[in-house]
Design a protein around this motif. Structure first.
Motif, short mmCIF file in Angstrom:
data_model
loop_
_atom_site.label_atom_id
_atom_site.label_comp_id
_atom_site.label_asym_id
_atom_site.label_seq_id
_atom_site.Cartn_x
_atom_site.Cartn_y
_atom_site.Cartn_z
N THR A 194 28.05 2.37 -42.80
CA THR A 194 27.80 3.74 -42.36
C THR A 194 29.06 4.42 -41.81
O THR A 194 29.00 5.57 -41.39
CB THR A 194 26.72 3.74 -41.27
OG1 THR A 194 27.04 2.71 -40.34
CG2 THR A 194 25.35 3.46 -41.86
N ASP A 195 30.20 3.70 -41.79
CA ASP A 195 31.42 4.27 -41.21
C ASP A 195 31.96 5.44 -42.04
O ASP A 195 31.71 5.53 -43.23
CB ASP A 195 32.52 3.20 -41.13
CG ASP A 195 32.23 2.19 -40.05
OD1 ASP A 195 31.38 2.47 -39.19
OD2 ASP A 195 32.85 1.10 -40.07
N VAL A 196 32.71 6.28 -41.38
CA VAL A 196 33.40 7.38 -42.06
C VAL A 196 34.89 7.27 -41.70
O VAL A 196 35.28 6.40 -40.93
CB VAL A 196 32.84 8.75 -41.62
CG1 VAL A 196 31.43 8.93 -42.13
CG2 VAL A 196 32.89 8.92 -40.10
N GLU A 198 37.03 10.58 -41.70
CA GLU A 198 37.22 11.84 -40.99
C GLU A 198 36.10 12.02 -39.97
O GLU A 198 34.98 11.58 -40.19
CB GLU A 198 37.19 13.02 -41.97
CG GLU A 198 38.29 12.99 -43.01
CD GLU A 198 39.69 13.02 -42.39
OE1 GLU A 198 39.86 13.65 -41.33
OE2 GLU A 198 40.59 12.37 -42.97
N CYS A 199 36.40 12.71 -38.89
CA CYS A 199 35.38 12.91 -37.86
C CYS A 199 34.38 13.98 -38.32
O CYS A 199 34.77 15.05 -38.75
CB CYS A 199 36.02 13.35 -36.56
SG CYS A 199 34.87 13.37 -35.18
N VAL A 200 33.09 13.64 -38.25
CA VAL A 200 32.08 14.62 -38.62
C VAL A 200 31.46 15.27 -37.38
O VAL A 200 30.55 16.09 -37.48
CB VAL A 200 30.94 13.99 -39.47
CG1 VAL A 200 31.49 13.46 -40.78
CG2 VAL A 200 30.23 12.89 -38.70
N TYR A 220 38.64 3.18 -40.11
CA TYR A 220 37.22 3.46 -40.14
C TYR A 220 36.82 4.08 -38.81
O TYR A 220 37.49 3.87 -37.80
CB TYR A 220 36.38 2.22 -40.43
CG TYR A 220 36.56 1.07 -39.46
CD1 TYR A 220 35.91 1.06 -38.23
CD2 TYR A 220 37.39 -0.01 -39.78
CE1 TYR A 220 36.07 0.01 -37.36
CE2 TYR A 220 37.55 -1.07 -38.90
CZ TYR A 220 36.90 -1.05 -37.69
OH TYR A 220 37.06 -2.09 -36.81
N ARG A 221 35.76 4.85 -38.87
CA ARG A 221 35.32 5.56 -37.68
C ARG A 221 33.80 5.50 -37.64
O ARG A 221 33.13 5.72 -38.65
CB ARG A 221 35.78 7.01 -37.77
CG ARG A 221 35.50 7.84 -36.54
CD ARG A 221 35.60 9.32 -36.83
NE ARG A 221 36.91 9.80 -37.24
CZ ARG A 221 37.85 10.28 -36.42
NH1 ARG A 221 37.64 10.29 -35.14
NH2 ARG A 221 38.97 10.75 -36.91
N TYR A 223 31.80 7.11 -35.09
CA TYR A 223 31.52 8.51 -34.79
C TYR A 223 32.47 8.92 -33.67
O TYR A 223 33.09 8.08 -33.03
CB TYR A 223 30.07 8.76 -34.36
CG TYR A 223 29.46 7.71 -33.47
CD1 TYR A 223 30.06 7.33 -32.29
CD2 TYR A 223 28.27 7.08 -33.83
CE1 TYR A 223 29.50 6.37 -31.48
CE2 TYR A 223 27.71 6.11 -33.03
CZ TYR A 223 28.33 5.76 -31.86
OH TYR A 223 27.78 4.81 -31.06
#
Ligand code: ZN
Lengths: 460, 238
Positions: A194-196, A198-200, A220-221, A223
């Motif tokens: 579920t990582d992203v 860019e910051c959403v 990886y981010r 949130y």
């Protein structure tokens, strides 16, 4: 001599106050400490303290983590003093310690697990000298009390004793950089599906390298600012974890935790939320540092079986009524709750009543948090209607329009008890009530009305 | 039309940046340029309709000051020339003489305006704000560690009706010099004040366009205004 007498007076009066409040079945976790600190400002310094203190602080998860640590230690046969159910500011810690000491002020426990309010650091740590200080994370919190996470980090940084070992979140570059000269270990959770990158989220409190102000690039981010990052312009990067959570399996509700020495075990998850996944690896790191083996920790965690429910849901008529608490005036709590509920399967109707009712009585709520909070998540597919209610209903309404929710999906009423009338109760959907924490009586009334409306709709 | 946001990687607290998003909704063709600390500000090399800078941390104030310092003369000239600038929250302090910490030293700032901010990191001021901009009522929120003093000759942005101005004893709030506007009022100032948003839109060259969702914004504004004018309501928190 006077100093000792004053301390004993504080201790005894504190104990009396605690006894009296308990007899009256009142909350006895705060006031006795107020009494003790009033009589003897140095009370925390003089009262007997358990040899091994594990302190837990941070914006999110400190209550769960300290409870789990205390549960595991208790399960392993330790007699544990804790401020569970109690206050986490100086007076609460004073109450806990006076309750755990003899009439002469000697500690009756060898081990304590204490949840500590970040802002109270200065009034507590210099006296407490915890063996381990666990910092779960630091996020933007209430604007009025907490300003910004760097400010809160400075509170902890200025107060933490040099000899305290820190247990830190490698995936949080705000809290993991506290007190760099202290001995420390880091925990982290490895890349997840579920990582992203860019910051959403609107809130992203660490975007530049603390060394050279260059842009931080995320491998990886999860949130917000949580994830693994490195600087584009210099060799700064997230610290290497000493405890790494891998193979998160939300179907089997397990995760593997591996330490730097190669020790590893499969740990139970308490819920599928990312916060709770972090809570487990945090507990594993803290207790392993305390001296327990992975098998002992994981085994006890399996036995404690506190399965956390993310929300409270029940069937009413043809719909599911979901209660989602979201701390008032807290953008991050709102963002997490909106993200989670908006991704539940099926169609959803929503009532927003996260107003701070206390503020409304005295002045007018500071609503700047609405523009830090990801209301954009409520524009996702599957949400068919949103009713804004309470004293700040018009502010929610405008915020949702700006977030991209079409006007035809929105309803607005200042009266909370009228809000349930504005829903459609389509069969098979969920009706979600987002509520703040300071007007629970009203929340229950609205919940009861939703259930009644849902049953009536089904009967038609 | 170009709106330049200065240093959004560090100047992004309290929902302030939504002010620009709100303007952009009314003027979808506007180009929004985000200038990072290490980049050369766009306003130096061409016409920018608005330069916006948001609330930030105390450390970010130093970074932002250092990023602007090499361009001080050009910035001064642009402001004299009437370039619109909006600074909210403690972004105002970038442009004053210095910040003096309680029991600590003074931090020199850009020095465009002769005001001194006195800061106490242990005491945060939290209050509501009601003021006047020309004939408009302005509502907003303040949450800050510092207040500004001095600047007898520096024109104010707002005239305070209730709440603190530059400091709790001062009616004048913020700074206005030509189209340079700075105020301690923070957060979504333009969203909370659609009449002021309308003024800003005209100022940046959008003509007589209404702010986005004007009716909903006016509804919320009028309710808040009535609350803030209610003498029975408290105005400072805690
Ligand atoms: Zn760097």
């Amino acid at each position: 001599m006077m100093r000792k007498l004053r301390f004993l007076l504080a201790l005894w009066l504190g104990k009396c106050a605690r006894l009296a409040l308990r007899v009256l079945k009142r909350n006895a976790t705060y006031f006795p400490g107020v009494v003790a600190l009033k009589i003897c400002p140095d009370f925390l310094g003089q009262v007997g303290k358990p040899e091994n203190i594990i302190a837990v602080t941070g914006t999110n998860g400190k209550t769960t983590v300290s409870n789990l640590i205390a549960d595991v230690l208790t399960d392993r046969g330790h007699k544990v003093l804790s401020n569970r159910l109690g206050s986490n500011v100086a007076a609460g810690i004073a109450t806990t310690l006076l309750s755990g000491s003899s009439l002469s002020g000697k500690a009756r426990y060898k081990t304590a697990v204490l949840e500590i309010d970040e802002r109270s650091s200065k009034r507590i740590y210099p006296y407490l000298k915890p063996k381990l200080l666990v910092i779960t994370n630091l996020f933007r919190d209430s604007i009025m009390r907490n300003a910004h996470p760097e400010y809160i980090a400075s509170f902890i940084e200025q107060a933490v004793p040099r000899e305290t070992k820190l247990v830190l979140n490698a995936d949080d570059l705000i809290s993991s950089r506290i007190a760099p000269e202290n001995e420390r270990v880091y925990f982290a959770v490895d890349r997840m599906d579920t990582d992203v990158v860019e910051c959403v989220n609107l809130i992203n409190d660490l975007q530049i390298c603390p060394i050279c102000s260059g842009e931080l690039v995320y491998d990886y981010r999860r949130y917000h600012h949580i994830g693994r990052a490195r600087c584009r312009d210099c060799d700064f990067k997230s610290p290497e974890p000493d405890y790494l959570g891998t193979d998160v399996d939300t179907a089997a509700m397990t995760m593997t935790v591996t330490d730097k020495q190669g020790g590893r075990a499969v740990y139970p998850l308490l819920s599928d939320s990312v916060f709770n996944i972090y809570n487990v690896v945090t507990v594993a790191a803290a207790l392993h540092e305390f001296g327990l083996s992975h098998e002992e920790i994981a085994g006890s965690l399996r036995r404690t079986k506190i399965v956390e429910t993310r929300y409270n849901a029940r069937q009413a008529g043809n719909v599911r009524v979901v209660m989602q608490m979201s701390k008032d005036k807290n953008a991050l709590a709102g963002s997490r709750a909106f993200d989670y509920i908006s991704q539940l399967p099926g169609e959803k109707e929503i009532i927003l009543m996260m107003n701070c009712m206390e503020d409304q009585k005295k002045w007018s709520e500071n609503t700047t948090w609405l523009y830090d909070c990801d209301f954009e998540f409520l524009a996702r597919e599957g949400i068919t209607r949103i009713v804004c209610t309470g004293p700040r209903a018009k502010d929610y309404y405008l915020r949702l329009l700006i977030a991209g929710v079409p006007e035809e999906k929105l309803r607005c009423t200042m009266s909370e008890l009228d809000a349930p009338d504005l829903l459609a109760y389509n069969p098979g959907e969920s009706v979600c009530l987002f509520y703040g924490t300071d007007a629970l009586d009203l929340v229950y009334k609205v919940q009861a009305k939703i259930i009644r409306c849902a049953e009536e709709a089904a009967a038609k | 039309m170009t709106i330049e946001i200065l240093f959004p990687e560090v100047c992004n607290l309290y929902g302030d940046l939504m002010n620009v998003e709100y303007l952009r909704r009314a003027v979808p063709e506007a180009e929004v340029v985000k200038t990072s600390l290490k980049a050369r500000p766009r306003f130096l090399d061409g016409d920018v309709s608005l330069v916006y800078i948001s609330s930030m941390t105390e450390r970010a104030q130093l970074l932002a000051r250092d990023a602007l310092m090499p361009h001080l003369d050009a910035l001064k000239a642009k402001i004299e020339d009437g370039m619109p600038v909006l600074a909210t929250g403690n972004a105002m302090e970038l442009f004053i003489r210095e910040i003096v910490d309680e029991g600590g030293g003074a931090t020199p700032m850009l020095g465009l305006f002769d005001l001194v901010a006195r800061r106490a990191m242990e005491r945060r001021y939290n209050g509501l704000y009601l003021g006047k901009f020309e004939d408009m009522d302005i509502v907003g929120f303040k949450s800050q560690f510092s207040h500004a003093f001095g600047g007898e000759d520096v024109p104010a942005l707002f005239e305070t009706v209730r709440g603190a101005g530059r400091n709790p004893e001062e009616k004048r709030e913020g700074i206005r010099c030509k189209n340079f506007m700075a105020t301690y009022v923070l957060g979504p100032l333009l969203i909370l004040n659609p009449p002021f948003a309308r003024y800003m839109l005209r100022l940046i060259g959008a003509g007589d366009r209404p702010p986005a969702f004007e009716k909903a914004a006016m509804d919320a504004y009028e309710l808040r205004l009535a609350e803030f004018k209610d003498a029975k309501r408290g105005f400072t928190y805690g």
